[in-house]
Design an enzyme around this catalytic site. Structure first.
Site, PDB file in Angstrom:
ATOM      1  N   HIS A   1      86.496  60.091  71.444  1.00 35.26           N
ATOM      2  CA  HIS A   1      86.117  59.672  70.172  1.00 35.26           C
ATOM      3  C   HIS A   1      84.706  60.296  69.782  1.00 35.26           C
ATOM      4  O   HIS A   1      83.912  60.549  70.417  1.00 35.26           O
ATOM      5  CB  HIS A   1      85.750  58.256  70.301  1.00 35.26           C
ATOM      6  CG  HIS A   1      85.864  57.348  68.931  1.00 35.26           C
ATOM      7  ND1 HIS A   1      84.539  57.303  68.316  1.00 35.26           N
ATOM      8  CD2 HIS A   1      86.557  56.616  68.224  1.00 35.26           C
ATOM      9  CE1 HIS A   1      84.684  56.402  67.243  1.00 35.26           C
ATOM     10  NE2 HIS A   1      85.818  56.030  67.319  1.00 35.26           N
TER      11      HIS A   1
ATOM     12  N   ASP B   1      92.966  54.741  68.066  1.00 32.21           N
ATOM     13  CA  ASP B   1      94.100  55.482  66.994  1.00 32.21           C
ATOM     14  C   ASP B   1      95.415  55.969  67.630  1.00 32.21           C
ATOM     15  O   ASP B   1      96.484  55.663  67.079  1.00 32.21           O
ATOM     16  CB  ASP B   1      93.383  56.787  66.359  1.00 32.21           C
ATOM     17  CG  ASP B   1      92.416  56.092  65.647  1.00 32.21           C
ATOM     18  OD1 ASP B   1      92.342  55.430  64.866  1.00 32.21           O
ATOM     19  OD2 ASP B   1      91.112  56.946  65.663  1.00 32.21           O
TER      20      ASP B   1
END
Length: 428
Positions: A307, A364
């Site tokens: 991330h 995600d």
């Protein structure tokens, strides 16, 4: 004595105050930099080191993997609260009591009707239109049916605008999906909860009664909570900067939707599924693709791992991983794409290369798996992200307007041509 930062430039010394946030984050206040130095500015592409505002909404510590809304941990909220409670918390600053929550839900239900003429706008889009483009346009079109500017000094007007968008936005999301699937447009059911109603509007078949699935509803609820806010990301900053011109709430939200559309932001979960589909089409060899991901000379990029902010495990991913497993088990889905996803996650969690670099599956990665298992088309994934992020955008817009923050106007460092005379076309 307050802390100060010293800048030495061109033989002069300048001092700037250091401000400290409630979580002991420190920032140098340089709002007077240009005026006191005679024109000096800073360059910070992507604003990675620049704070555009002070905010009391969301705290994020990427190094420690911490995410809190208004002081409450994301883990506790996902376990104990529902999405509407979290929306209220983000927007108004405190968790609602029983009476406030009930009133909030009733007020939302009362505003859930979308003008029938909006269907004409939706009908004008071809089925091939990307759902995010459709949603952004429909959200902007709401302005035409609610043309009066909100008086931000009026609590009643602000509350009314907030309730209206929370009521109508899920309808627009559902209509966008049903348009994509060729299903008749549907309205909600006042007897259902907020997230249940969203699920019903999206998935009810015209020939069948709506059947509620508790595990699916809980997973959707968690997904929306996990996406509800995430500090000053691209779309949130867009909402604030558009709103800083005193553009209305609906216009600012439409701009945020467009920012979220990008594959480097909200489109990441769509990119994950497209990657999984490509791997499956190539035989589904996860070990092969993990090796490619480790090869710096290979153009392949592993989507949904690591991330930009979290330098540790994404706290949201820990929560949604469990929900994904529950949904897949409950629905009894056997999907080769999902098998590829499981294989990649297993490899990453056991491979020292990924462990050392803290490249864990992020939110995600798992959100895309859940959406696919529910039968949501890949192009709709970012729309679902927008649905979850709605209360965060509203909260950020409201905070910015109530504080009467100045209009956003970044500076630049010009690197173009110096002054030169105009040359007539015949002499060029």
């Amino acid at each position: 004595m307050s802390e100060k930062a010293t800048l030495n430039y061109n033989g002069n010394t300048y001092e700037f105050p250091v401000i400290t946030g409630s979580e002991n984050e420190k920032a140098i206040d340089i709002k007077t930099l240009r005026s006191v130095t005679g024109g000096l500015t800073t360059i910070d592409p992507g604003y990675k080191n620049t704070g555009s505002c002070q905010s009391a909404i969301t705290f994020l510590d990427g190094e420690k993997g911490i995410l809190r809304y208004r002081g409450y941990s994301i883990e506790e909220l996902a376990e104990k609260a529902d999405f509407l409670e979290v929306a209220y918390l983000l927007i108004f600053g405190e968790l609602p009591n029983e009476e406030q929550l009930k009133s909030f839900h009733v007020d939302i239900k009362n505003e859930s009707h979308v003008d029938e003429e909006m269907k004409k706008i939706l009908d004008a889009f071809p089925k091939s239109a990307h759902p995010m483009g459709v949603l952004s346009s429909l959200t902007s079109a709401l302005i035409a049916f609610n043309p009066v500017s909100v008086n931000v000094t009026s609590n009643d007007e602000m509350y009314g605008a907030i309730v209206r968008i929370l009521a109508k936005f899920p309808v627009l999301v559902a209509w966008t999906l049903r348009k994509k699937k060729g299903l008749p447009l549907d309205y909600g059911d006042d007897s259902l909860g907020y997230v249940e109603n969203i699920h019903k509007m999206m998935f009810k078949k015209p020939t069948k009664e709506y059947e509620k699935n508790k595990i699916v509803i809980e997973a959707l609820d968690k997904l929306l909570i996990l996406h509800a806010d995430h500090e000053q990301n691209c779309s949130t900053s867009t909402v604030r900067i558009v709103g800083s011109s005193h553009a209305g709430l609906f216009a600012s939200l439409s701009a945020g939707i467009s920012a979220l559309w990008g594959p480097l932001h909200g489109g990441a979960n769509q990119a994950v599924l497209e990657m999984l589909e490509a791997i499956e089409a190539d035989g589904g060899d996860t070990k092969k693709y993990m090796a490619k991901a480790k090869d710096k000379s290979d153009p392949f990029r592993l989507m949904g791992f690591g991330h930009r902010v979290y330098k540790n495990f994404d706290p949201r991913a820990k929560i949604i991983k469990v929900a994904a497993e529950e949904v897949l088990n409950d629905l009894g889905i056997e999907d080769p794409i999902l098998e590829v996803a499981k294989g990649l996650a297993k490899e990453a969690l056991e491979d020292q290369y990924f462990i050392d670099r803290k490249l864990y599956p992020n939110v995600d990665f798992y959100s895309g798996i859940i959406y696919r298992s529910l039968g949501i088309p890949t192009e709709m994934f970012t729309v679902m992200f927008a649905l979850g992020r709605l209360p965060g955008w509203i909260a950020q817009w409201r905070e910015m307007r109530l504080r009467n923050e100045p209009i956003g106007r970044p500076r630049q460092n010009y690197i173009g041509e110096n002054h030169r005379p105009f040359v007539e076309v015949a002499k060029r």
